[in-house]
Each structure stands twice: as structure tokens, then as C-alpha cells.
Design an enzyme around this catalytic site. Sequence first.
Site, mmCIF file in Angstrom:
data_model
loop_
_atom_site.group_PDB
_atom_site.id
_atom_site.type_symbol
_atom_site.label_atom_id
_atom_site.label_comp_id
_atom_site.label_asym_id
_atom_site.label_seq_id
_atom_site.Cartn_x
_atom_site.Cartn_y
_atom_site.Cartn_z
ATOM 1 N N TYR A 128 -1.699 7.729 -26.543
ATOM 2 C CA TYR A 128 -0.138 7.828 -26.768
ATOM 3 C C TYR A 128 0.585 9.674 -26.408
ATOM 4 O O TYR A 128 0.910 9.574 -24.352
ATOM 5 C CB TYR A 128 0.323 7.508 -27.755
ATOM 6 N N PHE B 155 18.488 7.946 0.321
ATOM 7 C CA PHE B 155 17.651 7.131 0.470
ATOM 8 C C PHE B 155 18.374 5.934 -0.589
ATOM 9 O O PHE B 155 19.083 6.300 -1.563
ATOM 10 C CB PHE B 155 16.044 6.914 0.187
ATOM 11 N N THR B 156 18.041 4.217 -0.237
ATOM 12 C CA THR B 156 18.986 3.802 -1.198
ATOM 13 C C THR B 156 19.330 3.869 -2.291
ATOM 14 O O THR B 156 19.711 4.621 -3.289
ATOM 15 C CB THR B 156 18.496 2.042 -1.184
ATOM 16 N N ASP C 102 12.343 15.091 -1.557
ATOM 17 C CA ASP C 102 11.629 13.744 -1.861
ATOM 18 C C ASP C 102 10.873 14.232 -1.211
ATOM 19 O O ASP C 102 10.566 13.681 0.030
ATOM 20 C CB ASP C 102 12.715 13.227 -1.883
ATOM 21 N N LYS D 97 3.878 5.513 -2.797
ATOM 22 C CA LYS D 97 3.413 5.948 -1.134
ATOM 23 C C LYS D 97 2.489 6.966 -1.201
ATOM 24 O O LYS D 97 1.289 6.930 -1.101
ATOM 25 C CB LYS D 97 4.473 6.093 -0.759
ATOM 26 N N ARG E 162 17.229 -3.955 7.623
ATOM 27 C CA ARG E 162 17.696 -3.018 7.549
ATOM 28 C C ARG E 162 18.458 -3.282 8.317
ATOM 29 O O ARG E 162 18.648 -1.763 9.492
ATOM 30 C CB ARG E 162 16.339 -1.742 7.266
ATOM 31 N N PHE F 212 20.885 -8.328 -0.870
ATOM 32 C CA PHE F 212 19.531 -8.439 0.342
ATOM 33 C C PHE F 212 18.717 -8.641 -0.466
ATOM 34 O O PHE F 212 17.826 -9.487 0.260
ATOM 35 C CB PHE F 212 19.801 -6.999 1.665
HETATM 36 N N1 F0G Z 1 12.496 7.874 -1.611
HETATM 37 C C1 F0G Z 1 11.567 7.802 -0.619
HETATM 38 C C2 F0G Z 1 11.821 8.118 0.612
HETATM 39 C C3 F0G Z 1 11.093 6.212 -0.708
HETATM 40 O O1 F0G Z 1 10.718 5.482 0.615
HETATM 41 C C4 F0G Z 1 11.606 5.573 -2.418
HETATM 42 C C5 F0G Z 1 11.164 4.218 -2.025
HETATM 43 C C6 F0G Z 1 12.119 5.691 -2.967
HETATM 44 C C7 F0G Z 1 12.307 6.960 -3.483
HETATM 45 C C8 F0G Z 1 12.218 5.431 -4.450
HETATM 46 O O2 F0G Z 1 10.733 5.337 -4.909
HETATM 47 O O3 F0G Z 1 9.865 2.727 -4.831
HETATM 48 O O4 F0G Z 1 8.558 4.641 -6.509
HETATM 49 O O5 F0G Z 1 11.158 3.838 -7.500
HETATM 50 N N2 F0G Z 1 10.895 2.835 -1.042
HETATM 51 C C9 F0G Z 1 10.428 2.118 -0.659
HETATM 52 C C10 F0G Z 1 10.394 1.395 0.281
HETATM 53 C C11 F0G Z 1 11.066 1.229 -2.033
HETATM 54 O O6 F0G Z 1 10.505 0.412 0.438
HETATM 55 O O7 F0G Z 1 10.749 1.734 1.280
HETATM 56 P P1 F0G Z 1 10.042 4.427 -6.292
#
Ligand code: F0G
Length: 482
Positions: free
Chosen positions: A80, A132-133, A223, A266, A389, A455
Site C-alpha cells: 500500500y 477537452f470535455t 496535457d 493513451k 462528436r 451522448f
Molecule cells: N485529455 C485528453 C486530451 C484526452 O483525450 C482525454 C481522454 C483526457 C484528457 C482524459 O483522460 O480518459 O484517462 O480520464 N480521452 C478519451 C477519448 C476519453 O476517448 O478521447 P482519461
Amino acid sequence: MKRIEMKYLKEQPLELHKPKVVSKINLLDVDERYKAITKATNNTFLLRNEDVFLDMLTDSGVNASSDEQLAASMRADEAYAGSKTFYRLEKAVTSLLGLPYFLPAHQGRACEHIISRALVKPNTRTPMNYHFTTTKSHILAMGGIVDELIIDEGLKIQSDYPFKGNVDLKKLDDYFKKYSKEEIAFLRIEAGTNLIGGQPISFENAKAVTERCKKAGVMTVLDASLLQDNLYFIKVREKGFENKPISEITKEFCQLFDIVYFSARKFGFAKGGGIVLKDEKLYNKMKEFVVMYEGFLTYGGMSTREMEMIAVGLEESMEFDVISQGPIFIDYMVNELVKHKVPVVTPGGGLGCHLDARSFVPHIKQEEYPAGALATALYIVSGIRGMERGTLSEVRNPDGTEKLADMELVRLAIPRRVFTLSHINYAVDRIIWLYKNRDLIGGLKFTREPETLRFFFGELAPTSNWQEKLVKKFKEDFLNKY
Ligand code: F0G
């Protein structure tokens, strides 16, 4: 790799890995696919993966692991606190990215949560190349404001501009005239800008932006979730980087920033995330959020096996042979579609190939979700799952009217080391057929519309019996052909 081989690969993509473990995938027939998408209420997120042939929904957490990664996962130290695995990961991340302090987090959005909590105060602004979302949600949740300073070229669907993710420096200069450093939480750069088609930012632009921020006294955050693809583009598209090893470009690029975070779903070929930073005081502040929201400081919500895999995955991402695969396959797919006049985002970026639904199905109005409809049509004719998208992914205006999206895209993500060239050729073949028969595609309407993130789990139906007609035409054409 030798120049000659590289040239060949660009013309003729070739997998530089071989399968050791495989997953069976199912190619249902067209009637079964029509049934499956109807059952999934015309939302590709609600399809069961056993009904999907090529899953191009995302490149997140679905990249193939290497044998070296799996081998490393077996030596994970499950403690841990103070696990050996953590120190291995910390060493890999800080030495590869070149910033001294490391904090683990369970995925990219968890890093965004921690960074926003530490730096965003109500009404402060966060300028960025593009949002980004999940990033935007965390900044807004802390009462912050997001501003986008992307170059105009970035929002053009068809372009030959090599770095569509660049910041408009004139807009940035004006921004600093308008807002003082006290009004700005930090500036964020997204390498491999996701929502405009995985488009890269140049080293030169990132350098110019971060220098201006330093002068203005504004903190900078990178990022790096899609950095892997961006590194490839810097090496092949930017002058002066042709002969630089990826590891050097990585370090120099990351060191431009005060803070770097990444989703290892990623960047790292595994599942997890992390933050590296230069400032010790800020590191100590963020530590508290890690233990509060993620887990103890030596795992941050990740499994130790995944942590071992990230350490090896990041090392693998320093190899040009490895990171060039995604962009080369995407470029091939984009070019094949362009040859047949299918409208796609150009030039090819990282992450995936993006169909431009507005030009693909111009007869469908945005209120009937052209990109969502196209995604269902593509699934019916191919078993390929893409992601809408466009307007469907937006949030309605406060008065209940639709907020029409800037772009209507179907994202066909290409997870790393997963698809072969014949998979890509199959996708191209079916998309071309669909384009020829695009007049048959109709719109969608909600039958159940959730209030938040509609979505993900909204339910939809076709606006007419167009899907039945599409199935009929598909059978006629393909039964005649074979
Ligand atoms: N920043 C970028 C540029 C991303 O593409 C994503 C995730 C995140 C942050 C958030 O990372 O998913 O590990 O919490 N993109 C995914 C996609 C969800 O399908 O493009 P995460």
C-alpha cells in the site's frame, strides 16, 4: 530506422509488431447488426462489444500491451505504501519527461481534477489551444472560465496545415493585454488536440507560447495524453527535428511547461495517469488532493500491475518505430478516403480518422444529428463502432434549443498496436460504399434524452424507415457482387 525503410512504410503501412495473444472478434451479418443497433437505441455507446467487429470508439484504455509490459506487470510490488513499483514508475516518468516531482492519479481526468482544485479559483480564466470535455468540466466545476485561442486553420475541416493545434500568438498577445496574471489560473496546451481531430502543436509554437507566459507570469500546463502522436508529427513535419531522438524531443518539449499531466490510457499503453511538475510547493499542495481523492501517494488509485506496465509503455513510446504506427495507419486511411472523395478531416492527425458528417450527409439537418446518424449507418454496413462528436455530444442551451456543434464528426479511433492493415482496408471499403449510398441515410431523434452527458446513454430512433432501406440496398449490392 533507415530512411529508405521509413519511406516505404509511409507508402505502404506495415505492422512492426506481431500478435502473441489474440482476441476473437465477431463479424455479424447485416441483419444481426441492424438488430443490434436497434437494441442499442441507435447509440454506439450502448452496443455490446460482442456485437462489434472493429471497435473504433476510442483509443483510451484499449491499446495493445506488449510482452515486455506484461512481463513487468508480474513483478508488481503490491504494498500500500512505499511500493517498489511506485519508485520504478516515478523514475521512468521523471527521467523521460524531465520534470522532478511526480504524483500518481488513476486516469487523465483525475489529474485534471487535482490541477483544477489546486489552481482554479472562481472567475479565473484558463486559456488553451482547445478544450477537452473532461478538462473543461473540471475547470467549470471550480468556477473557472475556459477560453480557446486556437489558430483559425485549426477549425477548418480540410486543410494541409501541418500543426492545426497551434495557438494563435496574436490572440495570445491580445489576451495578455486584456487580462492580468491575477485573472488567469494557468494556460493549458493540449498536445494532439483531441476534439479537432488529434491535430498536433509544433514545438516552435509551444516554445513561443510558454515564453510569453513566463514573461506574463502565467503558469503553463501541458496535457500530454496524446503527446505520443504529437512527438511523431514534430519529428516528421517540423524543420530541425528530423534527426533528433524522440526521447530528446519529449524532454525538451515537456520542460517548456511548469506542469505536465497525462492519461496513461493513451500515453503509456496501459491504464492510469500522472502529474509531473517543477515547483516543490505546488507539489506539496497537490499531494493532499492525491491522498484525499485518489489513494495513497505511492499508487494514486492505480493497480500496481498497471503502474509497472506504464513504466515500460512510456519507454516504448520513446521509439520512433512504435509511435509512428498510429499516425502512419491513420494517414493511410485518410488518404484512401480522400482518393474516393469521402469528406474527412485533413491532414490526418493522431488518435483516429474523422469523417465530416456535414459534407457526408448534407441533407440531414444538425437538429437530427448527422454524425450520430452516420455512426449508426456505418455500424449497420460494417460492424465498425465509431463515436459521434457533434451536436449530439453538446449540451442544450438554457432555453432548451439545440446548441449546434462547430463540427459534426464521426471519430474512428485507431487504438495503438490493435488493428492490422486489412482491418483498415475493410473500413475504407465499407465507408466508400456508404458514401456512394449516402442519400439513403436519414436523421435521428431522441426517444429518451438524459439531462447530463446525453451522448453516453441517450436513446434514439431513426426519423423514418431509412435504416431498413439501407439494409436492403446493402444486401442487393453485396449479394450481386459475391
Ligand atoms: N485529455 C485528453 C486530451 C484526452 O483525450 C482525454 C481522454 C483526457 C484528457 C482524459 O483522460 O480518459 O484517462 O480520464 N480521452 C478519451 C477519448 C476519453 O476517448 O478521447 P482519461
